[in-house]
Design a protein around this motif. Structure first.
Motif, PDB file in Angstrom:
ATOM      1  N   ASN A  34      -5.051  -9.236  -7.391  1.00 44.78           N
ATOM      2  CA  ASN A  34      -5.729  -9.846  -6.720  1.00 44.78           C
ATOM      3  C   ASN A  34      -5.898  -9.492  -5.474  1.00 44.78           C
ATOM      4  O   ASN A  34      -5.447  -9.297  -4.118  1.00 44.78           O
ATOM      5  N   LEU A  35      -5.121  -7.916  -5.449  1.00 46.63           N
ATOM      6  CA  LEU A  35      -5.280  -6.218  -4.791  1.00 46.63           C
ATOM      7  C   LEU A  35      -6.724  -6.473  -4.312  1.00 46.63           C
ATOM      8  O   LEU A  35      -7.655  -6.624  -4.073  1.00 46.63           O
ATOM      9  N   PRO A  36      -6.922  -5.582  -2.976  1.00 49.36           N
ATOM     10  CA  PRO A  36      -7.894  -5.560  -2.306  1.00 49.36           C
ATOM     11  C   PRO A  36      -8.460  -4.432  -3.061  1.00 49.36           C
ATOM     12  O   PRO A  36      -9.195  -2.750  -2.847  1.00 49.36           O
ATOM     13  N   TRP A  37      -9.351  -4.656  -4.226  1.00 49.92           N
ATOM     14  CA  TRP A  37     -10.068  -4.200  -4.624  1.00 49.92           C
ATOM     15  C   TRP A  37     -11.517  -3.106  -3.942  1.00 49.92           C
ATOM     16  O   TRP A  37     -12.521  -4.483  -3.634  1.00 49.92           O
ATOM     17  N   GLN A  38     -11.609  -1.713  -4.096  1.00 46.02           N
ATOM     18  CA  GLN A  38     -12.828  -1.673  -3.845  1.00 46.02           C
ATOM     19  C   GLN A  38     -12.790  -1.449  -2.655  1.00 46.02           C
ATOM     20  O   GLN A  38     -13.625  -2.287  -1.431  1.00 46.02           O
ATOM     21  N   THR A  39     -12.096  -1.762  -1.438  1.00 44.31           N
ATOM     22  CA  THR A  39     -11.720  -1.077   0.050  1.00 44.31           C
ATOM     23  C   THR A  39     -11.003  -0.720   0.301  1.00 44.31           C
ATOM     24  O   THR A  39      -9.816   0.555  -0.840  1.00 44.31           O
ATOM     25  N   SER A  40     -10.829   0.087   1.833  1.00 45.28           N
ATOM     26  CA  SER A  40      -9.795   1.296   1.402  1.00 45.28           C
ATOM     27  C   SER A  40      -8.948   1.083   2.404  1.00 45.28           C
ATOM     28  O   SER A  40      -7.787   2.218   2.428  1.00 45.28           O
ATOM     29  N   LYS A  41      -8.662  -0.040   1.330  1.00 47.79           N
ATOM     30  CA  LYS A  41      -6.926  -0.955   1.771  1.00 47.79           C
ATOM     31  C   LYS A  41      -6.172  -0.597   0.718  1.00 47.79           C
ATOM     32  O   LYS A  41      -4.635  -0.659   0.620  1.00 47.79           O
ATOM     33  N   LEU A  42      -6.563  -0.316  -0.304  1.00 52.06           N
ATOM     34  CA  LEU A  42      -5.882  -0.608  -2.093  1.00 52.06           C
ATOM     35  C   LEU A  42      -4.919   0.536  -2.043  1.00 52.06           C
ATOM     36  O   LEU A  42      -4.101  -0.172  -2.690  1.00 52.06           O
ATOM     37  N   PHE A  43      -4.588   1.784  -1.013  1.00 58.24           N
ATOM     38  CA  PHE A  43      -3.935   2.422  -1.569  1.00 58.24           C
ATOM     39  C   PHE A  43      -2.933   2.095  -1.240  1.00 58.24           C
ATOM     40  O   PHE A  43      -1.569   2.287  -2.074  1.00 58.24           O
ATOM     41  N   LYS A  44      -2.835   2.033  -0.202  1.00 59.43           N
ATOM     42  CA  LYS A  44      -1.256   1.123   0.379  1.00 59.43           C
ATOM     43  C   LYS A  44      -0.840  -0.024  -0.456  1.00 59.43           C
ATOM     44  O   LYS A  44      -0.067  -0.372  -0.172  1.00 59.43           O
ATOM     45  N   ALA A  45      -1.527  -0.710  -0.314  1.00 61.46           N
ATOM     46  CA  ALA A  45      -1.391  -2.437  -1.118  1.00 61.46           C
ATOM     47  C   ALA A  45      -1.006  -1.896  -1.997  1.00 61.46           C
ATOM     48  O   ALA A  45      -0.167  -2.645  -2.267  1.00 61.46           O
ATOM     49  N   ILE A  46      -1.554  -0.802  -2.932  1.00 58.79           N
ATOM     50  CA  ILE A  46      -0.566  -1.036  -4.297  1.00 58.79           C
ATOM     51  C   ILE A  46       0.949  -0.478  -4.110  1.00 58.79           C
ATOM     52  O   ILE A  46       1.259  -0.706  -5.370  1.00 58.79           O
ATOM     53  N   LEU A  79       0.040   8.181  -8.382  1.00 55.45           N
ATOM     54  CA  LEU A  79      -1.304   7.952  -8.141  1.00 55.45           C
ATOM     55  C   LEU A  79      -2.221   9.105  -8.572  1.00 55.45           C
ATOM     56  O   LEU A  79      -1.411   9.596  -6.772  1.00 55.45           O
ATOM     57  N   GLY A  80      -3.271   8.405  -8.045  1.00 54.16           N
ATOM     58  CA  GLY A  80      -4.012   9.804  -7.805  1.00 54.16           C
ATOM     59  C   GLY A  80      -4.945   9.496  -6.430  1.00 54.16           C
ATOM     60  O   GLY A  80      -6.416   8.593  -7.079  1.00 54.16           O
ATOM     61  N   PRO A  81      -4.966   9.729  -5.168  1.00 51.88           N
ATOM     62  CA  PRO A  81      -5.120   8.858  -4.173  1.00 51.88           C
ATOM     63  C   PRO A  81      -7.083   9.659  -3.983  1.00 51.88           C
ATOM     64  O   PRO A  81      -6.628  10.987  -4.088  1.00 51.88           O
ATOM     65  N   SER A  82      -7.864   8.832  -3.796  1.00 48.54           N
ATOM     66  CA  SER A  82      -8.848   8.955  -3.697  1.00 48.54           C
ATOM     67  C   SER A  82      -9.402   8.985  -2.237  1.00 48.54           C
ATOM     68  O   SER A  82      -8.804   8.557  -1.157  1.00 48.54           O
ATOM     69  N   VAL A  83      -9.774  10.158  -1.065  1.00 55.57           N
ATOM     70  CA  VAL A  83     -10.509  10.077   0.022  1.00 55.57           C
ATOM     71  C   VAL A  83     -10.877   8.891   0.965  1.00 55.57           C
ATOM     72  O   VAL A  83     -10.721   8.617   1.970  1.00 55.57           O
ATOM     73  N   ASP A  84     -11.386   8.108   0.051  1.00 57.85           N
ATOM     74  CA  ASP A  84     -11.924   6.508   1.005  1.00 57.85           C
ATOM     75  C   ASP A  84     -10.839   5.777   0.929  1.00 57.85           C
ATOM     76  O   ASP A  84     -10.668   4.458   1.148  1.00 57.85           O
ATOM     77  N   GLY A  85      -9.274   5.831   0.607  1.00 54.45           N
ATOM     78  CA  GLY A  85      -8.645   5.399   0.076  1.00 54.45           C
ATOM     79  C   GLY A  85      -8.315   3.869  -0.523  1.00 54.45           C
ATOM     80  O   GLY A  85      -6.969   3.988  -0.797  1.00 54.45           O
ATOM     81  N   GLY A  86      -8.227   4.515  -1.388  1.00 51.93           N
ATOM     82  CA  GLY A  86      -8.572   4.155  -3.514  1.00 51.93           C
ATOM     83  C   GLY A  86      -8.220   4.968  -4.033  1.00 51.93           C
ATOM     84  O   GLY A  86      -7.102   5.658  -3.393  1.00 51.93           O
ATOM     85  N   PHE A  87      -7.861   5.074  -4.594  1.00 49.92           N
ATOM     86  CA  PHE A  87      -7.818   5.801  -6.525  1.00 49.92           C
ATOM     87  C   PHE A  87      -8.338   6.179  -7.739  1.00 49.92           C
ATOM     88  O   PHE A  87      -9.007   5.769  -8.056  1.00 49.92           O
TER      89      PHE A  87
END
Length: 234
Positions: free
Chosen positions: A138-150, A113-121
């Motif tokens: 069904n992951l929380p796409w386009q939200t700041s919770k995505l990186f942790k969720a994946i 995963l290459g994280p983006s600073v807004d919480g995605g990748f």
């Protein structure tokens, strides 16, 4: 005759046209910018020598972003590849070395995963054994919770995960400030369009938006004085 797959890893550029991007990302006059970012990203992809596929809105299937993304990944796996490196077109600091690192780590079946600073990748490298389309969609796409969720979705430990360098992606106007703070590290064509977006906004409204500091940018926003010269772009 069935197609023979010599490379086990393929790259998926999941990126819409500039016109379509503007429906979801409020960057005024940004269509040309996103098209230029796509061109730049494809250039970095080609340097890797890996097979790649670019899926725009014309090729995507599904009602939600998650469904379209999951379907696109599954379609590449169905072609016979064992691993996929996914990319978007909104990270001007992406370098082909990031993709090469992901490719190397995928040989050990690690999730990359290459994280983006807004919480995605901005990059994901995934093996077919880790991918489950329905739950992925069904992951929380386009939200700041995505990186942790994946990471939770993949159900893996730190030893099975490779984190790349965090990068800034471009989703809305205030992201331009952070990108311009590192302007010397990405292509002039992209920089030119970023600065033009700010310059047009100043001409239109007569002031710099509160999220953009003209002193920070060091750009002389006088009528008839192109901002491009202030950052060395001719």
């Amino acid at each position: 005759m069935a197609r023979v797959i010599h490379q086990k890893t393929a790259i998926l550029l999941f990126a819409n046209s500039g016109k379509e991007e503007l429906k979801h990302k409020p960057v005024e006059n940004g269509a040309g910018l996103f098209d230029e970012l796509t061109k730049y990203t494809l250039g970095e992809v080609e340097k890797t020598g890996l097979p790649f596929f670019h899926l725009t809105e014309k090729h995507q299937k599904g009602d939600s972003f998650g469904e379209r993304f999951a379907h696109a990944i599954q379609a590449i796996f169905d072609k016979g590849y064992d691993s996929i490196i996914t990319l978007g077109n909104d990270t001007p600091h992406l370098h082909f070395s990031h993709i090469q690192e992901a490719h190397a780590q995928l040989k050990s079946k690690k999730l990359v995963l290459g994280p983006s600073v807004d919480g995605g990748f901005y990059l994901m490298g995934i093996h077919r054994s880790q991918f489950h389309a329905v739950s992925f969609a069904n992951l929380p796409w386009q939200t700041s919770k995505l990186f942790k969720a994946i990471i939770d979705w993949a159900d893996i430990g730190e030893e099975e995960l490779t984190r790349l360098q965090p990068l800034i992606d471009l989703d809305q106007l205030h992201d331009v400030r952070n990108l311009l703070s590192r302007f010397r590290t990405f292509p002039k064509a992209v920089l030119r369009l970023l600065v033009q977006i700010i310059y047009r906004r100043v001409q239109k409204y007569g002031f710099v938006p509160t999220s953009i500091d003209s002193h920070f940018l060091h750009i002389p926003f006088n009528k008839g004085s192109p901002a491009l010269f202030a950052v060395g772009i001719r």
